[in-house]
Design a protein around this motif. Structure first.
Motif, PDB file in Angstrom:
ATOM      1  N   ARG A 235       0.851  -1.180   0.000  1.00 28.55           N
ATOM      2  CA  ARG A 235       0.000   0.000   0.000  1.00 28.55           C
ATOM      3  C   ARG A 235       0.892   1.237   0.000  1.00 28.55           C
ATOM      4  N   PRO A 236       0.816   2.046  -1.043  1.00 33.33           N
ATOM      5  CA  PRO A 236       1.652   3.252  -1.077  1.00 33.33           C
ATOM      6  C   PRO A 236       1.209   4.253  -0.033  1.00 33.33           C
ATOM      7  N   ASP A 237       2.127   5.098   0.380  1.00 29.48           N
ATOM      8  CA  ASP A 237       1.832   6.117   1.381  1.00 29.48           C
ATOM      9  C   ASP A 237       1.232   7.351   0.703  1.00 29.48           C
ATOM     10  N   PRO A 238       0.061   7.818   1.155  1.00 28.49           N
ATOM     11  CA  PRO A 238      -0.493   9.067   0.605  1.00 28.49           C
ATOM     12  C   PRO A 238       0.366  10.258   0.998  1.00 28.49           C
ATOM     13  N   ILE A 239       0.317  11.313   0.181  1.00 23.19           N
ATOM     14  CA  ILE A 239       1.176  12.490   0.343  1.00 23.19           C
ATOM     15  C   ILE A 239       0.307  13.722   0.588  1.00 23.19           C
ATOM     16  N   ILE A 240       0.735  14.555   1.544  1.00 26.81           N
ATOM     17  CA  ILE A 240       0.091  15.837   1.822  1.00 26.81           C
ATOM     18  C   ILE A 240       1.119  16.939   1.580  1.00 26.81           C
ATOM     19  N   LEU A 241       0.757  17.910   0.750  1.00 25.32           N
ATOM     20  CA  LEU A 241       1.647  19.025   0.430  1.00 25.32           C
ATOM     21  C   LEU A 241       1.307  20.226   1.311  1.00 25.32           C
ATOM     22  N   LEU A 242       2.350  20.834   1.902  1.00 26.04           N
ATOM     23  CA  LEU A 242       2.181  22.019   2.733  1.00 26.04           C
ATOM     24  C   LEU A 242       2.600  23.263   1.959  1.00 26.04           C
ATOM     25  N   SER A 243       2.183  24.418   2.449  1.00 26.09           N
ATOM     26  CA  SER A 243       2.590  25.678   1.835  1.00 26.09           C
ATOM     27  C   SER A 243       3.956  26.096   2.377  1.00 26.09           C
ATOM     28  N   PRO A 244       4.903  26.442   1.499  1.00 28.72           N
ATOM     29  CA  PRO A 244       6.214  26.901   1.974  1.00 28.72           C
ATOM     30  C   PRO A 244       6.232  28.370   2.378  1.00 28.72           C
ATOM     31  N   SER A 245       5.074  29.046   2.317  1.00 28.38           N
ATOM     32  CA  SER A 245       5.017  30.471   2.627  1.00 28.38           C
ATOM     33  C   SER A 245       5.322  30.726   4.096  1.00 28.38           C
ATOM     34  N   ALA A 246       6.067  31.781   4.361  1.00 28.41           N
ATOM     35  CA  ALA A 246       6.394  32.150   5.747  1.00 28.41           C
ATOM     36  C   ALA A 246       5.169  32.633   6.509  1.00 28.41           C
ATOM     37  N   VAL A 301       5.359  16.929   2.865  1.00 28.00           N
ATOM     38  CA  VAL A 301       6.455  17.690   2.265  1.00 28.00           C
ATOM     39  C   VAL A 301       5.941  19.079   1.909  1.00 28.00           C
ATOM     40  N   GLU A 302       6.888  20.025   1.754  1.00 31.31           N
ATOM     41  CA  GLU A 302       6.503  21.394   1.426  1.00 31.31           C
ATOM     42  C   GLU A 302       6.458  21.660  -0.067  1.00 31.31           C
ATOM     43  N   GLY A 303       7.156  20.870  -0.864  1.00 30.65           N
ATOM     44  CA  GLY A 303       7.188  21.122  -2.295  1.00 30.65           C
ATOM     45  C   GLY A 303       7.401  19.847  -3.083  1.00 30.65           C
ATOM     46  N   PRO A 304       6.995  19.830  -4.369  1.00 28.77           N
ATOM     47  CA  PRO A 304       7.114  18.635  -5.203  1.00 28.77           C
ATOM     48  C   PRO A 304       8.351  18.646  -6.091  1.00 28.77           C
ATOM     49  N   GLU A 305       9.401  19.365  -5.697  1.00 29.76           N
ATOM     50  CA  GLU A 305      10.558  19.516  -6.585  1.00 29.76           C
ATOM     51  C   GLU A 305      11.186  18.176  -6.958  1.00 29.76           C
ATOM     52  N   GLN A 306      11.159  17.204  -6.045  1.00 25.26           N
ATOM     53  CA  GLN A 306      11.794  15.913  -6.297  1.00 25.26           C
ATOM     54  C   GLN A 306      10.770  14.821  -6.612  1.00 25.26           C
ATOM     55  N   PHE A 307       9.566  15.215  -7.005  1.00 28.00           N
ATOM     56  CA  PHE A 307       8.511  14.238  -7.285  1.00 28.00           C
ATOM     57  C   PHE A 307       8.800  13.444  -8.558  1.00 28.00           C
ATOM     58  N   LYS A 308       8.459  12.147  -8.531  1.00 31.75           N
ATOM     59  CA  LYS A 308       8.311  11.368  -9.750  1.00 31.75           C
ATOM     60  C   LYS A 308       6.900  11.615 -10.292  1.00 31.75           C
ATOM     61  N   PRO A 309       6.678  11.420 -11.590  1.00 33.34           N
ATOM     62  CA  PRO A 309       5.332  11.678 -12.132  1.00 33.34           C
ATOM     63  C   PRO A 309       4.243  10.883 -11.422  1.00 33.34           C
ATOM     64  N   GLU A 310       4.547   9.615 -11.029  1.00 31.14           N
ATOM     65  CA  GLU A 310       3.510   8.789 -10.412  1.00 31.14           C
ATOM     66  C   GLU A 310       3.177   9.207  -8.984  1.00 31.14           C
ATOM     67  N   TYR A 311       4.002  10.079  -8.382  1.00 35.88           N
ATOM     68  CA  TYR A 311       3.708  10.522  -7.019  1.00 35.88           C
ATOM     69  C   TYR A 311       2.432  11.360  -6.954  1.00 35.88           C
ATOM     70  N   TRP A 312       2.067  12.017  -8.051  1.00 35.33           N
ATOM     71  CA  TRP A 312       0.907  12.903  -8.030  1.00 35.33           C
ATOM     72  C   TRP A 312      -0.386  12.134  -7.789  1.00 35.33           C
ATOM     73  N   ARG A 314      -0.757  10.054  -5.606  1.00 36.16           N
ATOM     74  CA  ARG A 314      -0.809   9.770  -4.163  1.00 36.16           C
ATOM     75  C   ARG A 314      -1.058  11.041  -3.338  1.00 36.16           C
ATOM     76  N   VAL A 315      -1.147  12.207  -3.980  1.00 35.53           N
ATOM     77  CA  VAL A 315      -1.401  13.447  -3.260  1.00 35.53           C
ATOM     78  C   VAL A 315      -2.870  13.506  -2.872  1.00 35.53           C
ATOM     79  N   VAL A 316      -3.157  13.650  -1.573  1.00 36.02           N
ATOM     80  CA  VAL A 316      -4.534  13.615  -1.083  1.00 36.02           C
ATOM     81  C   VAL A 316      -4.997  14.960  -0.538  1.00 36.02           C
ATOM     82  N   ALA A 317      -4.092  15.928  -0.361  1.00 38.06           N
ATOM     83  CA  ALA A 317      -4.497  17.240   0.137  1.00 38.06           C
ATOM     84  C   ALA A 317      -3.361  18.232  -0.091  1.00 38.06           C
ATOM     85  N   VAL A 318      -3.747  19.501  -0.260  1.00 37.52           N
ATOM     86  CA  VAL A 318      -2.778  20.586  -0.418  1.00 37.52           C
ATOM     87  C   VAL A 318      -3.172  21.719   0.532  1.00 37.52           C
ATOM     88  N   PHE A 319      -2.286  22.041   1.482  1.00 36.23           N
ATOM     89  CA  PHE A 319      -2.510  23.189   2.352  1.00 36.23           C
ATOM     90  C   PHE A 319      -2.009  24.454   1.641  1.00 36.23           C
TER      91      PHE A 319
END
Length: 417
Positions: A235-246, A301-312, A314-319
């Motif tokens: 079972r792959p791990d779902p990914i949540i993206l955070l905002s890098p804004s200060a 993670v805060e950013g998708p800079e090192q994402f593989k195409p298939e990682y998208w 698994r993204v379940v939420a974006v803050f």
């Protein structure tokens, strides 16, 4: 290539699983004292037996068609929670101390994630780890890895360390080993001394395979409880993206306490987590409507800079804070396109209006309010923060509902979102 009982990767994984000490030494003697990594010539393991392995030994982890040395693997494990820029700084400092004995190898984001996940025991397979010599299908390495993850200590007959602990085999043990009956492996049992060609069996089996029904029958493995227990779906791990804004109320320093403990603290306060510089965090959450038996591990993670195409997938939420520059490197850089695939979450102060951009995105972005932080000084946490848990439960409910609608199952993630 090292044997199973002396393979550096398996020894490292088994030591991590059992919590046994691992330390660098400047001598091949297992009893040698610990030294700094820059001065070490060997890495000493204490499980299942005390053994020292040269620290520049090439491992089965391959990066860019080159085996990675044990020093680099151990250094990556020690700095697993460190951000990439800080990790590169530490590596440069170590390389300066090593001089001609270096350098420490660097890892791409996905390679580092794959390595740490395998060493922690969260994954039984790795795209970058080659099987042991003579183990073409990976069964031996898988079995050894399973032993390591459970902390089992298989008898290390092939080791040169005897009961005396001085690096030589006890003569009495040598006599016992020489009297043991040699057991054949699966190849010698099936084929004997000479290799036998079984290709003709495929032609005979083709007659029966052609009659196999296209739809799975009731005798299928998946419907047989006695056989289904041997299946281990990944079972792959779902990914949540955070905002890098200060300006974001939730950063890497306080997101873990917020989503796991249900309590908000400012990202720059002393009460926040010490992992301010971490580039990746893991949190566990039981999603009852998807898998009521085991918690799901989420990657933050805060950013998708090192994402593989298939990682998208698994993204379940974006803050988000409502700033569109956050989505510049996303697969969908247009906010409206992004919210059609992934739910958005805005966390602001309770009672305040969200930014105009967030209001313009409509119901696709969930607006969550938390009470303003009150500095209680030496008195401890603010007792009025009981509503934080209510906000967190609302966020998890929205994430779980979206995951079910996208096709998340107990043992797999959706192919597309």
């Amino acid at each position: 290539m090292a044997s199973v009982d002396q393979d550096p990767l398996l020894l490292l994984r088994q030591s991590i699983a059992s919590g046994s000490p691992i330390f660098p030494t400047a001598s091949a003697e297992p009893s040698a004292p610990e030294v700094r990594l820059a001065q070490a010539t060997h890495l000493t393991f204490t499980t299942p037996t005390r053994i020292s392995i040269p620290i520049d030994t090439a491992t089965r982890f391959v990066s860019e068609n080159t085996p990675v040395d044990l020093r680099s693997i151990y250094f990556a494990w020690l700095n697993r929670e460190v951000a990439i820029p800080e990790y590169n700084t530490f590596a440069s400092q170590l390389n300066d101390e090593l001089g001609t004995r270096g350098p420490v190898r660097g890892f791409a984001f996905y390679q580092r994630l794959d390595l740490i996940t395998w060493l922690e025991g969260a994954s039984e397979e790795s795209d970058y780890i080659k099987p042991l010599a003579g183990d073409k299908d990976g069964s031996t390495s898988t079995a050894a890895a399973a032993l390591a993850s459970k902390g089992a200590a298989a008898p290390a007959i092939g080791t040169t360390l005897g009961r005396s602990g001085k690096g030589t085999l006890d003569p009495r043990l040598a006599v016992i080993y020489n009297s043991e009956r040699k057991m054949g492996d699966r190849n010698s049992v099936l084929r004997g001394i000479k290799s036998t060609d079984f290709t003709h069996v495929r032609k005979l089996a083709a007659l029966f395979m052609a009659k196999k029904p296209s739809q799975p029958s009731s005798s299928n493995i998946s419907s047989n409880p006695a056989l289904a227990t041997h299946q281990k779906p990944k079972r792959p791990d779902p990914i949540i993206l955070l905002s890098p804004s200060a300006s974001s109320l939730l950063r890497m320093s306080n997101i873990k306490s917020f989503l796991e403990s249900g309590q908000y603290v400012p990202p720059d306060s002393l009460a926040a987590s010490s992992s301010t510089s971490a580039s990746m965090l893991h949190i566990n959450r039981l999603m009852k409507d998807i898998d009521p038996n085991r918690p799901m591990r989420f990657i933050l993670v805060e950013g998708p800079e090192q994402f593989k195409p298939e990682y998208w997938s698994r993204v379940v939420a974006v803050f988000t804070t409502g700033q569109s520059w956050q989505f510049k490197n996303y697969k969908w850089s247009n906010p409206m396109d992004l919210w059609r695939h992934v739910p958005g979450i805005f966390v602001g102060w309770r009672g305040e209006q969200p930014p105009e951009s967030v209001r313009g995105w409509g119901h696709r972005v969930m607006n969550v309010g938390v009470d303003r932080w009150k500095d209680t000084g030496a008195t401890g946490m603010d007792s009025s923060r009981w509503r934080d848990r209510e906000a967190v439960e609302g966020i998890w409910k929205a994430i779980e509902g979206n995951m079910r609608s996208k096709g998340w199952k107990r043992d797999r993630a959706p192919a597309l979102i």
